[in-house]
Design a protein around this motif. Structure first.
Motif, PDB file in Angstrom:
ATOM      1  N   LEU A  67      56.118 -46.958 110.208  1.00  0.00           N
ATOM      2  CA  LEU A  67      56.871 -46.192 111.195  1.00  0.00           C
ATOM      3  C   LEU A  67      58.281 -45.940 110.675  1.00  0.00           C
ATOM      4  O   LEU A  67      58.965 -46.863 110.216  1.00  0.00           O
ATOM      5  CB  LEU A  67      56.925 -46.954 112.527  1.00  0.00           C
ATOM      6  CG  LEU A  67      55.550 -47.317 113.107  1.00  0.00           C
ATOM      7  CD1 LEU A  67      55.717 -48.185 114.348  1.00  0.00           C
ATOM      8  CD2 LEU A  67      54.750 -46.072 113.421  1.00  0.00           C
ATOM      9  N   ASP A  68      58.710 -44.699 110.759  1.00  0.00           N
ATOM     10  CA  ASP A  68      59.993 -44.260 110.230  1.00  0.00           C
ATOM     11  C   ASP A  68      61.159 -44.784 111.055  1.00  0.00           C
ATOM     12  O   ASP A  68      61.073 -44.907 112.283  1.00  0.00           O
ATOM     13  CB  ASP A  68      60.010 -42.726 110.237  1.00  0.00           C
ATOM     14  CG  ASP A  68      61.216 -42.160 109.533  1.00  0.00           C
ATOM     15  OD1 ASP A  68      61.590 -42.677 108.467  1.00  0.00           O
ATOM     16  OD2 ASP A  68      61.790 -41.177 110.047  1.00  0.00           O
ATOM     17  N   THR A  69      62.242 -45.091 110.375  1.00  0.00           N
ATOM     18  CA  THR A  69      63.487 -45.467 111.029  1.00  0.00           C
ATOM     19  C   THR A  69      64.647 -44.961 110.182  1.00  0.00           C
ATOM     20  O   THR A  69      64.537 -44.893 108.958  1.00  0.00           O
ATOM     21  CB  THR A  69      63.599 -46.986 111.226  1.00  0.00           C
ATOM     22  OG1 THR A  69      64.853 -47.281 111.851  1.00  0.00           O
ATOM     23  CG2 THR A  69      63.504 -47.766 109.927  1.00  0.00           C
ATOM     24  N   ALA A  70      65.741 -44.597 110.825  1.00  0.00           N
ATOM     25  CA  ALA A  70      66.932 -44.148 110.115  1.00  0.00           C
ATOM     26  C   ALA A  70      67.773 -45.328 109.639  1.00  0.00           C
ATOM     27  O   ALA A  70      68.587 -45.189 108.730  1.00  0.00           O
ATOM     28  CB  ALA A  70      67.770 -43.229 111.003  1.00  0.00           C
ATOM     29  N   ASP A  71      67.589 -46.495 110.251  1.00  0.00           N
ATOM     30  CA  ASP A  71      68.380 -47.688 109.910  1.00  0.00           C
ATOM     31  C   ASP A  71      67.459 -48.905 109.943  1.00  0.00           C
ATOM     32  O   ASP A  71      67.261 -49.516 110.993  1.00  0.00           O
ATOM     33  CB  ASP A  71      69.535 -47.842 110.901  1.00  0.00           C
ATOM     34  CG  ASP A  71      70.461 -48.996 110.558  1.00  0.00           C
ATOM     35  OD1 ASP A  71      70.083 -49.900 109.769  1.00  0.00           O
ATOM     36  OD2 ASP A  71      71.590 -49.008 111.094  1.00  0.00           O
ATOM     37  N   ILE A  72      66.898 -49.238 108.798  1.00  0.00           N
ATOM     38  CA  ILE A  72      65.902 -50.321 108.756  1.00  0.00           C
ATOM     39  C   ILE A  72      66.498 -51.665 109.149  1.00  0.00           C
ATOM     40  O   ILE A  72      65.836 -52.462 109.817  1.00  0.00           O
ATOM     41  CB  ILE A  72      65.195 -50.369 107.393  1.00  0.00           C
ATOM     42  CG1 ILE A  72      63.911 -51.212 107.506  1.00  0.00           C
ATOM     43  CG2 ILE A  72      66.118 -50.854 106.295  1.00  0.00           C
ATOM     44  CD1 ILE A  72      62.942 -51.049 106.364  1.00  0.00           C
ATOM     45  N   ASP A  73      67.743 -51.910 108.792  1.00  0.00           N
ATOM     46  CA  ASP A  73      68.362 -53.193 109.149  1.00  0.00           C
ATOM     47  C   ASP A  73      68.480 -53.339 110.669  1.00  0.00           C
ATOM     48  O   ASP A  73      68.167 -54.391 111.224  1.00  0.00           O
ATOM     49  CB  ASP A  73      69.728 -53.338 108.472  1.00  0.00           C
ATOM     50  CG  ASP A  73      69.613 -53.406 106.957  1.00  0.00           C
ATOM     51  OD1 ASP A  73      68.766 -54.169 106.453  1.00  0.00           O
ATOM     52  OD2 ASP A  73      70.360 -52.685 106.272  1.00  0.00           O
ATOM     53  N   ALA A  74      68.895 -52.270 111.339  1.00  0.00           N
ATOM     54  CA  ALA A  74      69.005 -52.302 112.800  1.00  0.00           C
ATOM     55  C   ALA A  74      67.625 -52.433 113.442  1.00  0.00           C
ATOM     56  O   ALA A  74      67.460 -53.165 114.428  1.00  0.00           O
ATOM     57  CB  ALA A  74      69.708 -51.047 113.311  1.00  0.00           C
ATOM     58  N   SER A  75      66.628 -51.765 112.873  1.00  0.00           N
ATOM     59  CA  SER A  75      65.275 -51.842 113.435  1.00  0.00           C
ATOM     60  C   SER A  75      64.668 -53.228 113.252  1.00  0.00           C
ATOM     61  O   SER A  75      63.987 -53.732 114.147  1.00  0.00           O
ATOM     62  CB  SER A  75      64.379 -50.778 112.808  1.00  0.00           C
ATOM     63  OG  SER A  75      64.814 -49.488 113.203  1.00  0.00           O
ATOM     64  N   ILE A  76      64.915 -53.856 112.114  1.00  0.00           N
ATOM     65  CA  ILE A  76      64.457 -55.236 111.896  1.00  0.00           C
ATOM     66  C   ILE A  76      65.062 -56.143 112.970  1.00  0.00           C
ATOM     67  O   ILE A  76      64.364 -56.958 113.579  1.00  0.00           O
ATOM     68  CB  ILE A  76      64.820 -55.725 110.476  1.00  0.00           C
ATOM     69  CG1 ILE A  76      63.953 -55.020 109.434  1.00  0.00           C
ATOM     70  CG2 ILE A  76      64.697 -57.240 110.370  1.00  0.00           C
ATOM     71  CD1 ILE A  76      64.408 -55.233 108.001  1.00  0.00           C
ATOM     72  N   ALA A  77      66.354 -55.978 113.222  1.00  0.00           N
ATOM     73  CA  ALA A  77      67.025 -56.789 114.240  1.00  0.00           C
ATOM     74  C   ALA A  77      66.421 -56.543 115.624  1.00  0.00           C
ATOM     75  O   ALA A  77      66.218 -57.487 116.393  1.00  0.00           O
ATOM     76  CB  ALA A  77      68.528 -56.484 114.244  1.00  0.00           C
ATOM     77  N   LYS A  78      66.104 -55.276 115.946  1.00  0.00           N
ATOM     78  CA  LYS A  78      65.515 -54.957 117.252  1.00  0.00           C
ATOM     79  C   LYS A  78      64.129 -55.566 117.403  1.00  0.00           C
ATOM     80  O   LYS A  78      63.774 -56.059 118.474  1.00  0.00           O
ATOM     81  CB  LYS A  78      65.442 -53.447 117.448  1.00  0.00           C
ATOM     82  CG  LYS A  78      66.776 -52.810 117.732  1.00  0.00           C
ATOM     83  CD  LYS A  78      66.605 -51.307 117.928  1.00  0.00           C
ATOM     84  CE  LYS A  78      67.927 -50.621 118.143  1.00  0.00           C
ATOM     85  NZ  LYS A  78      67.757 -49.163 118.310  1.00  0.00           N
ATOM     86  N   VAL A  79      63.317 -55.516 116.337  1.00  0.00           N
ATOM     87  CA  VAL A  79      61.984 -56.132 116.392  1.00  0.00           C
ATOM     88  C   VAL A  79      62.122 -57.610 116.724  1.00  0.00           C
ATOM     89  O   VAL A  79      61.440 -58.129 117.616  1.00  0.00           O
ATOM     90  CB  VAL A  79      61.228 -55.942 115.059  1.00  0.00           C
ATOM     91  CG1 VAL A  79      59.984 -56.822 115.000  1.00  0.00           C
ATOM     92  CG2 VAL A  79      60.847 -54.478 114.842  1.00  0.00           C
ATOM     93  N   ARG A  80      63.007 -58.286 116.044  1.00  0.00           N
ATOM     94  CA  ARG A  80      63.215 -59.720 116.271  1.00  0.00           C
ATOM     95  C   ARG A  80      63.785 -59.985 117.665  1.00  0.00           C
ATOM     96  O   ARG A  80      63.357 -60.922 118.357  1.00  0.00           O
ATOM     97  CB  ARG A  80      64.136 -60.278 115.186  1.00  0.00           C
ATOM     98  CG  ARG A  80      63.486 -60.263 113.802  1.00  0.00           C
ATOM     99  CD  ARG A  80      64.469 -60.616 112.711  1.00  0.00           C
ATOM    100  NE  ARG A  80      63.815 -60.641 111.387  1.00  0.00           N
ATOM    101  CZ  ARG A  80      64.468 -60.629 110.240  1.00  0.00           C
ATOM    102  NH1 ARG A  80      65.788 -60.612 110.220  1.00  0.00           N
ATOM    103  NH2 ARG A  80      63.796 -60.636 109.103  1.00  0.00           N
ATOM    104  N   GLU A  81      64.726 -59.159 118.089  1.00  0.00           N
ATOM    105  CA  GLU A  81      65.363 -59.320 119.406  1.00  0.00           C
ATOM    106  C   GLU A  81      64.358 -59.172 120.542  1.00  0.00           C
ATOM    107  O   GLU A  81      64.468 -59.840 121.574  1.00  0.00           O
ATOM    108  CB  GLU A  81      66.460 -58.258 119.549  1.00  0.00           C
ATOM    109  CG  GLU A  81      67.116 -58.197 120.910  1.00  0.00           C
ATOM    110  CD  GLU A  81      68.077 -57.018 121.025  1.00  0.00           C
ATOM    111  OE1 GLU A  81      68.361 -56.623 122.175  1.00  0.00           O
ATOM    112  OE2 GLU A  81      68.533 -56.485 119.994  1.00  0.00           O
ATOM    113  N   HIS A  82      63.356 -58.332 120.352  1.00  0.00           N
ATOM    114  CA  HIS A  82      62.387 -58.063 121.421  1.00  0.00           C
ATOM    115  C   HIS A  82      61.108 -58.894 121.289  1.00  0.00           C
ATOM    116  O   HIS A  82      60.106 -58.584 121.921  1.00  0.00           O
ATOM    117  CB  HIS A  82      62.075 -56.566 121.475  1.00  0.00           C
ATOM    118  CG  HIS A  82      63.236 -55.771 121.957  1.00  0.00           C
ATOM    119  ND1 HIS A  82      63.560 -55.649 123.296  1.00  0.00           N
ATOM    120  CD2 HIS A  82      64.191 -55.090 121.282  1.00  0.00           C
ATOM    121  CE1 HIS A  82      64.655 -54.916 123.411  1.00  0.00           C
ATOM    122  NE2 HIS A  82      65.060 -54.564 122.205  1.00  0.00           N
ATOM    123  N   GLY A  83      61.149 -59.965 120.490  1.00  0.00           N
ATOM    124  CA  GLY A  83      60.057 -60.922 120.449  1.00  0.00           C
ATOM    125  C   GLY A  83      59.039 -60.737 119.345  1.00  0.00           C
ATOM    126  O   GLY A  83      58.087 -61.506 119.244  1.00  0.00           O
TER     127      GLY A  83
END
Length: 119
Positions: A67-83
């Motif tokens: 899945l595409d993301t413009a900011d992989i670091d922010a998306s990694i953090a969001k995945v972890r933040e949401h469980g």
């Protein structure tokens, strides 16, 4: 829009058989292996999307979806933040970054950020 499917991987016990199946069913033009280390045969389904049929010790485990993301670091953090769980990003030289993830229900997917400067 973030989350667009940009790449899939088809884990296969018999890559030739799988190539025959997907090229026969969908007309995908699947090239020769793009990797020296293992059988990884790529195809394109749209200008900005495609995938690969690859040899695997876990055939039948389902497609690996990127899945595409413009900011992989922010998306990694969001995945972890949401469980969910997310591995640290890994580079694919001259193409981009990916990070294998698992959602809260155990579904596996990977994040992808295009970046020609990736190591």
């Amino acid at each position: 829009m973030a989350g667009k499917v940009v790449h899939i991987e088809v884990p296969s016990a018999d890559v030739d058989r799988a190539v025959g199946f997907y090229s026969g069913v969908f007309g995908w033009e699947i090239g020769p292996s793009a990797m020296e280390e293992f059988d990884y045969r790529m195809f394109q389904t749209a200008e900005d999307a495609g995938g690969a049929v690859m040899g695997s010790e876990s055939p039948g485990s389902g497609f690996v979806v990127y899945l595409d993301t413009a900011d992989i670091d922010a998306s990694i953090a969001k995945v972890r933040e949401h469980g969910g769980t997310a591995e640290d990003k890994r580079g694919v030289a001259t193409h981009g970054w990916f990070a294998p993830c698992t959602d809260t229900e155990g579904n596996k997917f990977s994040l992808w950020q295009s970046d020609r400067n990736a190591a």
